[in-house]
Design an enzyme around this catalytic site. Structure first.
Site, PDB file in Angstrom:
ATOM      1  N   CYS A  29     -35.371  -0.690   7.426  1.00 28.27           N
ATOM      2  CA  CYS A  29     -33.940  -0.643   7.704  1.00 28.27           C
ATOM      3  C   CYS A  29     -33.468  -1.656   8.494  1.00 28.27           C
ATOM      4  O   CYS A  29     -34.252  -2.426   9.155  1.00 28.27           O
ATOM      5  CB  CYS A  29     -33.358   0.791   8.097  1.00 28.27           C
ATOM      6  SG  CYS A  29     -33.333   0.946  10.025  1.00 28.27           S
ATOM      7  N   ASP A  43     -14.573  28.851  -1.894  1.00 25.95           N
ATOM      8  CA  ASP A  43     -15.315  29.871  -1.779  1.00 25.95           C
ATOM      9  C   ASP A  43     -15.166  30.778  -0.296  1.00 25.95           C
ATOM     10  O   ASP A  43     -14.793  29.833   0.568  1.00 25.95           O
ATOM     11  CB  ASP A  43     -16.904  29.651  -1.870  1.00 25.95           C
ATOM     12  CG  ASP A  43     -17.195  28.767  -0.958  1.00 25.95           C
ATOM     13  OD1 ASP A  43     -16.646  27.654  -0.631  1.00 25.95           O
ATOM     14  OD2 ASP A  43     -18.304  28.937  -0.140  1.00 25.95           O
ATOM     15  N   CYS A  91     -40.559   0.740   9.032  1.00 21.17           N
ATOM     16  CA  CYS A  91     -39.287   0.946   8.498  1.00 21.17           C
ATOM     17  C   CYS A  91     -38.748  -0.337   8.236  1.00 21.17           C
ATOM     18  O   CYS A  91     -38.545  -1.222   8.907  1.00 21.17           O
ATOM     19  CB  CYS A  91     -38.397   1.894   9.305  1.00 21.17           C
ATOM     20  SG  CYS A  91     -36.510   2.112   9.039  1.00 21.17           S
ATOM     21  N   HIS A 150     -30.576   3.721  11.289  1.00 26.14           N
ATOM     22  CA  HIS A 150     -31.723   4.137  10.884  1.00 26.14           C
ATOM     23  C   HIS A 150     -31.966   5.558  10.394  1.00 26.14           C
ATOM     24  O   HIS A 150     -32.681   5.880   9.615  1.00 26.14           O
ATOM     25  CB  HIS A 150     -32.657   3.957  12.187  1.00 26.14           C
ATOM     26  CG  HIS A 150     -33.820   4.710  12.221  1.00 26.14           C
ATOM     27  ND1 HIS A 150     -35.279   4.050  11.394  1.00 26.14           N
ATOM     28  CD2 HIS A 150     -34.407   5.761  12.792  1.00 26.14           C
ATOM     29  CE1 HIS A 150     -35.949   4.940  11.479  1.00 26.14           C
ATOM     30  NE2 HIS A 150     -36.005   5.794  12.188  1.00 26.14           N
ATOM     31  N   ASP A 210     -16.332  18.699  -0.337  1.00 27.26           N
ATOM     32  CA  ASP A 210     -16.314  20.217  -0.261  1.00 27.26           C
ATOM     33  C   ASP A 210     -15.125  20.821  -0.226  1.00 27.26           C
ATOM     34  O   ASP A 210     -14.037  20.002   0.133  1.00 27.26           O
ATOM     35  CB  ASP A 210     -17.483  20.613   0.916  1.00 27.26           C
ATOM     36  CG  ASP A 210     -16.846  20.149   2.114  1.00 27.26           C
ATOM     37  OD1 ASP A 210     -15.834  19.912   2.434  1.00 27.26           O
ATOM     38  OD2 ASP A 210     -17.678  20.255   3.106  1.00 27.26           O
ATOM     39  N   SER A 211     -14.843  22.007  -0.454  1.00 27.54           N
ATOM     40  CA  SER A 211     -13.772  22.536  -0.948  1.00 27.54           C
ATOM     41  C   SER A 211     -12.809  23.019   0.336  1.00 27.54           C
ATOM     42  O   SER A 211     -11.817  23.196   0.480  1.00 27.54           O
ATOM     43  CB  SER A 211     -13.850  24.124  -1.466  1.00 27.54           C
ATOM     44  OG  SER A 211     -14.469  24.881  -0.542  1.00 27.54           O
ATOM     45  N   GLY A 212     -13.521  22.686   1.564  1.00 32.21           N
ATOM     46  CA  GLY A 212     -12.437  22.991   2.858  1.00 32.21           C
ATOM     47  C   GLY A 212     -12.738  24.295   3.433  1.00 32.21           C
ATOM     48  O   GLY A 212     -12.509  24.900   4.628  1.00 32.21           O
ATOM     49  N   GLY A 213     -13.481  25.130   2.468  1.00 30.17           N
ATOM     50  CA  GLY A 213     -13.729  26.694   3.006  1.00 30.17           C
ATOM     51  C   GLY A 213     -14.501  26.787   4.111  1.00 30.17           C
ATOM     52  O   GLY A 213     -14.427  27.588   5.032  1.00 30.17           O
ATOM     53  N   PHE A 214     -15.678  26.167   4.048  1.00 32.01           N
ATOM     54  CA  PHE A 214     -16.566  25.981   5.298  1.00 32.01           C
ATOM     55  C   PHE A 214     -15.607  25.848   6.399  1.00 32.01           C
ATOM     56  O   PHE A 214     -15.888  26.702   7.491  1.00 32.01           O
ATOM     57  CB  PHE A 214     -17.722  25.089   5.012  1.00 32.01           C
ATOM     58  CG  PHE A 214     -18.659  25.125   6.115  1.00 32.01           C
ATOM     59  CD1 PHE A 214     -19.736  25.670   6.356  1.00 32.01           C
ATOM     60  CD2 PHE A 214     -18.413  24.096   7.243  1.00 32.01           C
ATOM     61  CE1 PHE A 214     -20.755  25.752   7.268  1.00 32.01           C
ATOM     62  CE2 PHE A 214     -19.347  24.304   8.446  1.00 32.01           C
ATOM     63  CZ  PHE A 214     -20.620  25.182   8.638  1.00 32.01           C
ATOM     64  N   GLY A 262     -23.591  28.908   2.214  1.00 28.63           N
ATOM     65  CA  GLY A 262     -23.590  30.204   2.970  1.00 28.63           C
ATOM     66  C   GLY A 262     -24.843  30.471   3.887  1.00 28.63           C
ATOM     67  O   GLY A 262     -25.698  29.533   4.093  1.00 28.63           O
ATOM     68  N   ASP A 304     -26.510  17.584   1.528  1.00 25.54           N
ATOM     69  CA  ASP A 304     -25.914  16.729   2.236  1.00 25.54           C
ATOM     70  C   ASP A 304     -25.956  17.440   3.669  1.00 25.54           C
ATOM     71  O   ASP A 304     -26.377  18.344   3.812  1.00 25.54           O
ATOM     72  CB  ASP A 304     -24.395  16.595   2.005  1.00 25.54           C
ATOM     73  CG  ASP A 304     -23.843  18.254   2.421  1.00 25.54           C
ATOM     74  OD1 ASP A 304     -23.405  18.219   3.518  1.00 25.54           O
ATOM     75  OD2 ASP A 304     -23.764  19.098   1.525  1.00 25.54           O
ATOM     76  N   CYS A 342     -34.262  -1.371  12.404  1.00 26.05           N
ATOM     77  CA  CYS A 342     -35.678  -1.529  12.717  1.00 26.05           C
ATOM     78  C   CYS A 342     -36.261  -2.906  12.290  1.00 26.05           C
ATOM     79  O   CYS A 342     -37.050  -3.390  12.947  1.00 26.05           O
ATOM     80  CB  CYS A 342     -36.620  -0.708  11.705  1.00 26.05           C
ATOM     81  SG  CYS A 342     -36.431   1.149  12.411  1.00 26.05           S
ATOM     82  N   GLN A 374     -22.638  32.251  -3.388  1.00 28.54           N
ATOM     83  CA  GLN A 374     -22.854  32.822  -1.943  1.00 28.54           C
ATOM     84  C   GLN A 374     -23.641  33.788  -1.961  1.00 28.54           C
ATOM     85  O   GLN A 374     -24.607  33.954  -3.013  1.00 28.54           O
ATOM     86  CB  GLN A 374     -21.643  33.186  -1.459  1.00 28.54           C
ATOM     87  CG  GLN A 374     -20.523  32.193  -0.994  1.00 28.54           C
ATOM     88  CD  GLN A 374     -21.001  31.320   0.358  1.00 28.54           C
ATOM     89  OE1 GLN A 374     -21.892  31.704   1.047  1.00 28.54           O
ATOM     90  NE2 GLN A 374     -20.441  30.180   0.644  1.00 28.54           N
TER      91      GLN A 374
HETATM   92 ZN   LIG Z   1     -35.440   1.921  10.719  1.00 29.22          ZN
END
Ligand SMILES: [Zn+2]
Length: 426
Positions: A355, A191, A353, A384, A111-115, A268, A315, A358, A241
């Site tokens: 994973c 942005d 699950c 998990h 991401d741009s760093g703006g946030f 945004g 994300d 688990c 935005q």
């Molecule tokens: Zn799991």
């Protein structure tokens, strides 16, 4: 110095020659903007919808790249602001880019760093506060007891490093140079992030600034793509935005859709209950053949609303952040493993699950690790939670393909939120 007028640039030869980034739309969700697809990048494909795991400082906290890959996660998003400050984008460039530096074999985003920079401006921990909204505050609101660490002007942002207080300047050009240095497959235009505390007038001003910055990002991105010919092509997404205003969101989409971006980020300020509506406005305005990334969501209801309304990727730091506070996701809600009731619970974190956590460990063991301040609890719960979120999005993708998306949505959300109000839940 007066700003140079923007003329839509010709795509540089290197841009077309590389052609390594593209998006194919697959199955459409009838009557809605949701769809499946495939994003092709120089580091591999991403089947969409997809959850992009967050590795802010070039690492998914407490989890190795191999462990992340084993959860089924397809791509990782890192943060340009953090990597610019430490270890520096020049170092990542020397290392051969983010993927090589981190040994994450799949596609990467920055991401741009703006946030992060804008967050310093208000000192509020969370700028996009999806739960509590106060629109009455002044435009220059600063959190109580906090110092303003960033200031926006028409050309860029001055900010103080959160590490040592050093002063830095980000402009659209600097953001592009930093992100090209980091070398992720997908970058975002710089942005201005506003908050729901800002007035309508300020939102308009900020949106216009973001539009002009988008033009400058494109120009600098093309210049760098040419200059760095021979490197893997890096795609650039424009960021939409406009807070919760329909006309502003639509205008932002039209403005940015007219520029040669490879895809779009929806960013945004917005309230949770408006998420689907806002994504839908953007999907209506944005070109069908470009991917749309929603920044910063992962709760099951948000995931379904976003996918239904046309988000292809998203994300979020939540799955790993809450893991470090011992919270884990299940089909029946999110619970806290620190609770006493898990002390002698010899079942997996979530029944069924598949994973690594688990299939190898019990709630009792991970409860013990957490209580004993053992770092392995962070790793095991993170694995998990990532696997849970990735699987949730994978199921949504499969359901679009099978024509069962709405049945799945009803079932998943019904089960997940049935226990709301449970005192043991978070
Ligand atoms: Zn799991």
């Amino acid at each position: 110095m007066p700003p140079k007028p923007y003329v839509k640039p010709e795509l540089p030869a290197s841009h077309e020659a590389q052609g390594a980034f593209s998006f194919e739309v697959g199955t459409r969700l009838e009557g809605h903007h949701g769809r499946t697809g495939v994003i092709h990048t120089p580091h591999g494909d991403i089947k969409t919808p997809a959850f992009i795991v967050v590795g802010t400082k070039a690492t998914v906290k407490a989890v190795t790249p191999e462990q992340v890959a084993a959860t089924g996660a397809q791509a990782m998003l890192s943060n340009a602001y953090h990597l610019y400050l430490q270890p520096g984008h020049e170092l990542l460039d020397k290392a051969g880019g983010l993927s090589k530096f981190t040994n994450w074999q799949g596609p990467t985003y920055t991401d741009s760093g703006g946030f992060q920079v804008m967050s310093l401006g208000s000192g509020f921990k969370k700028v996009i506060d999806m739960n509590s909204v106060d629109t009455s505050g002044p435009d220059d609101a600063v959190a109580p007891g906090k110092e303003r660490l960033a200031n926006v002007d028409d050309d860029g942002v001055w900010f103080k490093s959160h590490l040592n207080g050093d002063k830095h300047r980000f402009t659209p050009e600097v953001s592009m140079q930093v992100q090209h240095g980091i070398g992720a497959d997908v970058m975002f235009a710089f942005d201005e992030l506003t908050t729901l505390h800002n007035s309508r007038g300020y939102q308009e001003e900020a949106l216009e600034r973001t539009r002009r910055w988008a033009e400058r990002c494109i120009l600098e991105h093309f210049r760098l793509t040419d200059e760095r010919e021979g490197k893997d092509y890096q795609a650039l997404f424009g960021v939409i935005q406009g807070a919760q205003y329909e006309d502003l969101r639509r205008q932002a989409c039209r403005d940015l859709a007219s520029m040669p971006f490879d895809g779009f980020g929806l960013g945004g300020a917005l309230e949770k209950e408006n998420l689907g509506t806002i994504v839908g406005w953007c999907a209506e305005e944005l070109p069908e053949d470009k991917p749309r990334h929603l920044l910063g969501i992962s709760e099951p209801d948000d995931v379904f609303w976003a996918i239904e309304n046309g988000a292809d990727t998203f994300d979020c730091v939540s799955p790993t952040r809450v893991a470090r506070n011992s919270a884990f996701y299940t089909d029946h809600g999110r619970f806290n493993l620190a609770g006493r009731r898990y002390k002698e619970d010899f079942t997996p974190l979530m029944e069924g699950c598949e994973c690594y956590t688990c299939t190898h460990y019990t709630r009792a063991y991970v409860h013990h690790l957490y209580k004993a301040d053992e770092l392995l609890s962070h790793t095991l719960i993170s694995i998990h939670n990532i696997a849970f979120t990735v699987r949730l999005v994978d199921r949504a993708r499969e359901a679009i393909e099978n024509g069962t998306f709405f049945e799945l949505k009803e079932k998943v959300l019904g089960d997940y939120y049935a226990k709301q109000g449970d005192p043991q839940g978070l």
